[in-house]
Design an enzyme around this catalytic site. Structure first.
Site, PDB file in Angstrom:
ATOM      1  N   TYR A   1       0.612  -0.682  -0.056  1.00  0.00           N
ATOM      2  CA  TYR A   1       0.314   0.253  -0.141  1.00  0.00           C
ATOM      3  C   TYR A   1       0.966   1.643  -0.316  1.00  0.00           C
ATOM      4  CZ  TYR A   1      -4.230  -2.724   0.647  1.00  0.00           C
ATOM      5  OH  TYR A   1      -5.188  -3.373   0.232  1.00  0.00           O
TER       6      TYR A   1
ATOM      7  N   TYR B   1     -13.094  -6.053   5.615  1.00  0.00           N
ATOM      8  CA  TYR B   1     -11.978  -5.919   5.195  1.00  0.00           C
ATOM      9  C   TYR B   1     -11.078  -7.205   5.192  1.00  0.00           C
ATOM     10  CZ  TYR B   1      -6.995  -6.713   3.322  1.00  0.00           C
ATOM     11  OH  TYR B   1      -5.492  -7.181   2.819  1.00  0.00           O
TER      12      TYR B   1
ATOM     13  N   ASP C   1     -14.060 -14.505   8.808  1.00  0.00           N
ATOM     14  CA  ASP C   1     -13.166 -14.115   8.485  1.00  0.00           C
ATOM     15  C   ASP C   1     -12.512 -13.885   9.679  1.00  0.00           C
ATOM     16  OD1 ASP C   1     -10.444 -13.137   7.666  1.00  0.00           O
ATOM     17  OD2 ASP C   1     -11.313 -12.238   6.291  1.00  0.00           O
TER      18      ASP C   1
ATOM     19  N   LYS D   1      -2.605 -15.323   9.669  1.00  0.00           N
ATOM     20  CA  LYS D   1      -1.919 -14.493  10.033  1.00  0.00           C
ATOM     21  C   LYS D   1      -0.990 -15.240  11.204  1.00  0.00           C
ATOM     22  CE  LYS D   1      -3.469  -9.624   8.624  1.00  0.00           C
ATOM     23  NZ  LYS D   1      -5.021  -9.418   8.542  1.00  0.00           N
TER      24      LYS D   1
HETATM   25  C1  LIG Z   1      -5.052  -9.522   6.487  1.00  0.00           C
HETATM   26  C2  LIG Z   1      -5.928 -10.351   6.838  1.00  0.00           C
HETATM   27  C3  LIG Z   1      -6.359 -11.007   5.456  1.00  0.00           C
HETATM   28  C4  LIG Z   1      -5.361 -10.812   4.043  1.00  0.00           C
HETATM   29  O1  LIG Z   1      -4.665 -11.905   4.415  1.00  0.00           O
HETATM   30  P1  LIG Z   1      -3.126 -11.533   3.601  1.00  0.00           P
HETATM   31  O2  LIG Z   1      -2.369 -12.603   4.081  1.00  0.00           O
HETATM   32  O3  LIG Z   1      -3.129 -10.553   3.915  1.00  0.00           O
HETATM   33  O4  LIG Z   1      -3.698 -12.165   1.845  1.00  0.00           O
HETATM   34  C5  LIG Z   1      -8.275 -10.870   5.160  1.00  0.00           C
HETATM   35  N1  LIG Z   1      -9.367 -10.376   5.535  1.00  0.00           N
HETATM   36  C6  LIG Z   1      -8.629 -10.774   7.624  1.00  0.00           C
HETATM   37  C7  LIG Z   1      -9.470  -9.842   8.492  1.00  0.00           C
HETATM   38  C8  LIG Z   1      -7.167  -9.543   7.546  1.00  0.00           C
HETATM   39  O5  LIG Z   1      -7.330  -8.876   8.902  1.00  0.00           O
END
Ligand SMILES: *Cc1c(COP(=O)(O)O)cnc(C)c1O
Length: 427
Positions: A19, A147, A248, A277
């Protein structure tokens, strides 16, 4: 340590950053080492890490248990293809994830990054309805301020304004967006909180495969914490309308919000769940999409019977070993007490920000502390100010926030809080 300035100059000639402008002179810091909660820059300065490298390094850096697990695996096998082959690190990790996540989730697809696990989750939902003879159910309902990642499928489910959807018109799937979930996590419940979501489901369920949402905490889209009752009512709505529910948990997983998974706050299980993550404790890139037996069996039981996804580095043994070691380390640690101590300390120490003119809101949940400003911060100015105070924080938009490693000591966390209060006071 020589080389820092040189490294930054060389970086600026060919390296792109996340970014950021592809050609940029924004402040950039060269890191030499990372150990515990400290990053050591090439010029010798030490910074206390308040970011866990974007939610990931929950045990701090260079934890001996993770280093040992990766080294041991490296000696045996760094990678083999996953088509037609399997190995202990992948099997043991998937067993552990099935055991820890809500009970209906029984099947695991290993992916290389969070965004890819979101792609997999979306594809599972679409293939589920294709297998059921309802191929017209191919849209998603997401929420504003969400996101879900940077690949095209994930981006299409991300907040359309934050995700700059206007730039990619014609290249993105057209999904539906409900109002951002509410009310706030600890506010009184409000019975009309789901009215926008309910209206979308009412009108569009016939063409919708799934609702996708970050449970409890919306993260990169605005750092908002919302009421657990929202998820309970959403689960009932999805069931009533025959729509799958995708959580997510990529940012919230493994204790960050005070529960092992954020959906535990609500006692609600999704049909599909994304992890990432902190999965490997910040050592390697790895993510996972889990689904229920019903989703898996429906896809397996109908043409074309296969699930159409398979990354080259799927189930990478090094990453699986790291994840398994990280999960075991977490479960053997007093993580719940640590996260709640961080929460209490951040509530206390960030409270003075409320009195600052530039501040719109202060909120804390688990090991996440957020100071929302009235105006966007100038990261190029504010970032060096934090470095001068000996801490690593990376504000974005109107948000100055911290999600430190769980192993941070109270004195170290106070340094982060003091830096936030100090820098925000000067805005
Ligand atoms: C960081 C994140 C993603 C994307 O993960 P990457 O490993 O950066 O591709 C998707 N959903 C959420 C909620 C996130 O915090």
């Amino acid at each position: 340590m020589p080389g820092g300035d040189d490294l930054v100059a060389r970086d600026r000639r060919c390296v792109m950053h996340p970014y950021a402008a592809p050609i940029s002179s924004a402040p950039l810091f060269a890191v030499e080492r990372a150990e515990g909660v400290r990053l050591t820059l090439t010029d010798g300065r030490e910074l206390i890490d308040g970011m866990s490298s974007w939610w990931a390094a929950i045990h701090g850096y260079a934890h001996p248990a993770l280093t040992a697990a990766i080294s041991a695996q490296l000696g045996r096998m760094s990678h083999v293809m996953f088509g037609g082959l399997t190995h202990a690190p992948a099997v043991e990790l998937c067993e552990a994830l099935v055991a820890l996540t809500p009970e209906p989730l029984t099947r695991v697809f290993l992916a290389d990054s969070g965004s890819v696990s979101v792609e997999v989750a979306i594809k599972l939902a679409l293939q589920f309805f294709i297998a059921r003879g309802q191929p017209e159910k191919r849209r998603l309902i997401s929420a504003l301020a969400g996101y879900h990642g940077d690949t095209f499928g994930a981006m299409a489910a991300t907040d359309p304004v934050n995700g700059m959807h206007h730039l990619f018109r014609g290249a993105l799937a057209q999904h539906l967006f409900a109002e951002a979930p509410g009310p706030a996590f600890d506010a009184p419940w409000s019975p009309d909180a789901l009215s926008s979501m309910a209206a979308l489901l009412e009108r569009h369920a016939h063409e919708v495969a799934a609702v996708i949402l970050e449970p409890i905490a919306q993260n990169a889209g605005g750092m908002r914490f919302y009421h657990p009752q929202y998820l309970r009512e959403l689960r009932a709505l999805c069931d009533r309308h025959g729509v799958l529910l995708i959580f997510d948990e990529i940012a919230t997983n493994f204790g960050r919000t005070g529960e092992l998974f954020a959906c535990h706050h609500a006692g609600v299980a999704p049909d599909i769940m994304c992890l990432g993550k902190a999965l490997t404790g910040g050592t390697m890139t790895l993510a996972a999409a889990l689904c229920t037996e019903q989703v898996a069996a429906t896809i397996a039981g109908n043409e074309p019977r296969v699930f159409m996804h398979g990354p080259t580095y799927m189930g990478n043994p090094l990453a699986c070993s790291a994840a398994l070691a990280s999960v075991r380390l977490l479960l053997a640690s007093p993580w719940r007490a640590r996260v709640s101590a961080i929460e209490a300390q951040l509530r206390r120490e960030l409270a003075p920000c409320r009195a600052i003119d530039a501040v719109a809101d202060v909120r804390v949940l688990g090991a996440i502390g957020v100071v929302e400003l009235k105006q966007p911060v100038d990261t190029a100015r504010v970032q060096p100010a934090f470095v001068e105070r000996g801490v690593w924080l990376r504000p974005f938009g109107k948000l100055v926030y911290t999600m430190p490693p769980y192993v941070i000591e109270p004195g170290e966390l106070s340094r982060i809080s003091e830096a936030i209060v100090g820098v925000v006071s000067g805005l």
